[in-house]
Design a protein around this motif. Structure first.
Motif, PDB file in Angstrom:
ATOM      1  N   TYR A 289       0.831  -1.207   0.000  1.00 56.50           N
ATOM      2  CA  TYR A 289       0.000   0.000   0.000  1.00 56.50           C
ATOM      3  C   TYR A 289       0.865   1.256   0.000  1.00 56.50           C
ATOM      4  N   GLN A 294      -0.984   4.633  -1.091  1.00 56.10           N
ATOM      5  CA  GLN A 294      -2.198   4.509  -0.288  1.00 56.10           C
ATOM      6  C   GLN A 294      -1.793   4.537   1.191  1.00 56.10           C
ATOM      7  N   GLN A 297      -4.223   3.085   4.063  1.00 57.40           N
ATOM      8  CA  GLN A 297      -4.281   1.623   4.098  1.00 57.40           C
ATOM      9  C   GLN A 297      -2.972   1.039   4.621  1.00 57.40           C
TER      10      GLN A 297
END
Length: 435
Positions: A289, A294, A297
């Motif tokens: 992630y 991201q 996450q």
């Protein structure tokens, strides 16, 4: 050809070899008992040269038709080879497996008649059939080779130990090939499960070495084999471990989304229990992630990995490929926090991982040093980052400057803006990578 000598059919080692269809041992023991390879070949309709090769272990017997020819030629009762009763067997009716509905008194009388002439081959076959019927309902003995291969898998789990990856790879694949004869013959379900578990472990570790050497395609192929074996073994923990380790291939070679997908499959397979596979899957997901931009996450997966690590039983905290120790945890945290740009926490994990790393952990220590250099780049000192990476690479033996180590250094080089590529330290890193 006459029947086999009576003492062979009463020898536990010979009976075991027959049950495992280990014709290397069968032919060798028959030869030691005075039966020439030529007589064996003539009786079994095989070439003398092939019989000799089988006895030496340079070739094997896998075709069912050949097994049946050997059974008929050497007058080996079918029950001993996992076959139906042979046409010449007078005592086939004694098999309780084939005649569950027979009158017990009839079986008793048949057995008495067979034994009236002494311990002849038919009488021994009858005894074996009766024992095998009951023995198959008990916890089976595993072939000795399986115990040896399980021990080998455990020893490979301790990693390179200063050995060159190519040498470890050669040894691993050689032992892995020893599983084939055991997998090729029928085994009781518990033994088959152990065989598949060992197959999954050894295929997975072979894939790890191939990954480290930069052979992505071969690594994925071996992970596919490991995954099939793990699924057949019924060991969800092993299956989760295979998926999590497989996720590190796309993770380290430029496909973070694919890595995150695999890691999430591993997390699902591992469940909520604190196991080595569960912690590994969460840590790999965090790294994937982070690389896929991201951060939320990634941090959630890091929190989950830390929580699982706190609850991990002591028995799963050793430093092996198959378990998950504190050092390994900090190696994963180092890369995740480095990628997220959290250089303070990354450096904390790097220092702790280096403290826990054995001097022989050449590849791991180098990756941690490159993570530290990347932190310097994040903090604005790309020149220092390049110098430290060059020092780490040039301090390695040539065999280690490939695969994963080179990929991690290349990631740093590519993260440096193009306008700085003319600077001396950056050029030196480029030249080392090109070499």
């Amino acid at each position: 050809m006459d029947d086999l000598p009576h003492h062979l059919l009463a020898d536990p080692a010979f009976i075991r070899a027959l049950r495992e269809r280990d014709f290397t041992k069968v032919f060798a023991m028959a030869h030691e008992a005075g039966i020439s390879f030529n007589r064996i070949a003539e009786a079994c309709a095989l070439k003398s040269e092939r019989v000799s090769q089988i006895a030496r272990g340079t070739t094997s017997v896998t075709a069912l038709a050949t097994v049946e020819r050997i059974a008929g030629g050497l007058r080996i009762p079918g029950a001993l080879l996992g076959l139906a009763a042979q046409p010449w067997e007078d005592t086939a009716a004694l098999s309780t497996e084939s005649h569950h509905g027979d009158d017990p008194m009839k079986r008793r009388n048949l057995l008495r008649g067979a034994l009236a002439a002494g311990l002849t081959a038919p009488a021994l076959a009858a005894l074996t059939a009766a024992r095998t019927d009951v023995d198959q309902t008990l916890s089976p003995d595993a072939p000795q080779d399986l115990a040896d291969l399980e021990a080998a898998a455990e020893s490979y789990g301790y990693g390179y130990h200063g050995q060159q990856p190519t040498r470890v790879l050669a040894d691993l694949v050689s032992d892995f090939a020893g599983l084939r004869p055991l997998l090729a013959v029928p085994q009781p379900a518990p033994v088959r499960a152990r065989l598949c578990r060992t197959t999954g472990q050894m295929a997975g570790m072979t894939a790890i070495v191939l990954h480290d050497l930069g052979s992505r395609r071969e690594s994925r192929a071996w992970f596919a084999t490991a995954s099939r074996a793990a699924a057949e073994s019924g060991d969800d923990h092993l299956h989760a471990w295979v998926l999590a380790r497989e996720a590190m291939v796309p993770l380290n070679y430029g496909a973070p989304k694919a890595a995150a997908d695999l890691a999430e499959r591993a997390r699902h397979s591992a469940g909520d229990r604190p196991t080595a596979a569960a912690v590994l899957a969460a840590a790999v997901a965090a790294r994937a992630y982070a690389l896929n931009h991201q951060p939320e996450q990634a941090r959630a997966a890091l929190t989950a990995a830390d929580a699982l690590m706190d609850r991990l039983p002591a028995g799963e905290r050793s430093d092996t490929w198959l378990t998950y120790g504190e050092q390994k945890h900090h190696v994963h945290l180092s890369h995740a926090f480095t990628t997220l740009g959290d250089t303070r926490r990354a450096r904390e994990s790097q220092l702790r991982a280096l403290e826990l790393s054995a001097p022989t952990s050449t590849m791991t220590r180098t990756l941690l040093l490159i993570d530290g250099a990347t932190c310097a780049h994040h903090d604005g000192d790309s020149e220092e980052a390049c110098r430290r990476t060059v020092a780490a690479l040039t301090g390695l033996p040539g065999d280690y400057r490939t695969g994963l180590v080179r990929r991690r250094a290349l990631d740093l080089y590519e993260a440096i803006p193009a306008q700085h590529h003319h600077e001396r330290a950056v050029r030196e890193l480029r030249d080392v990578l090109a070499a």
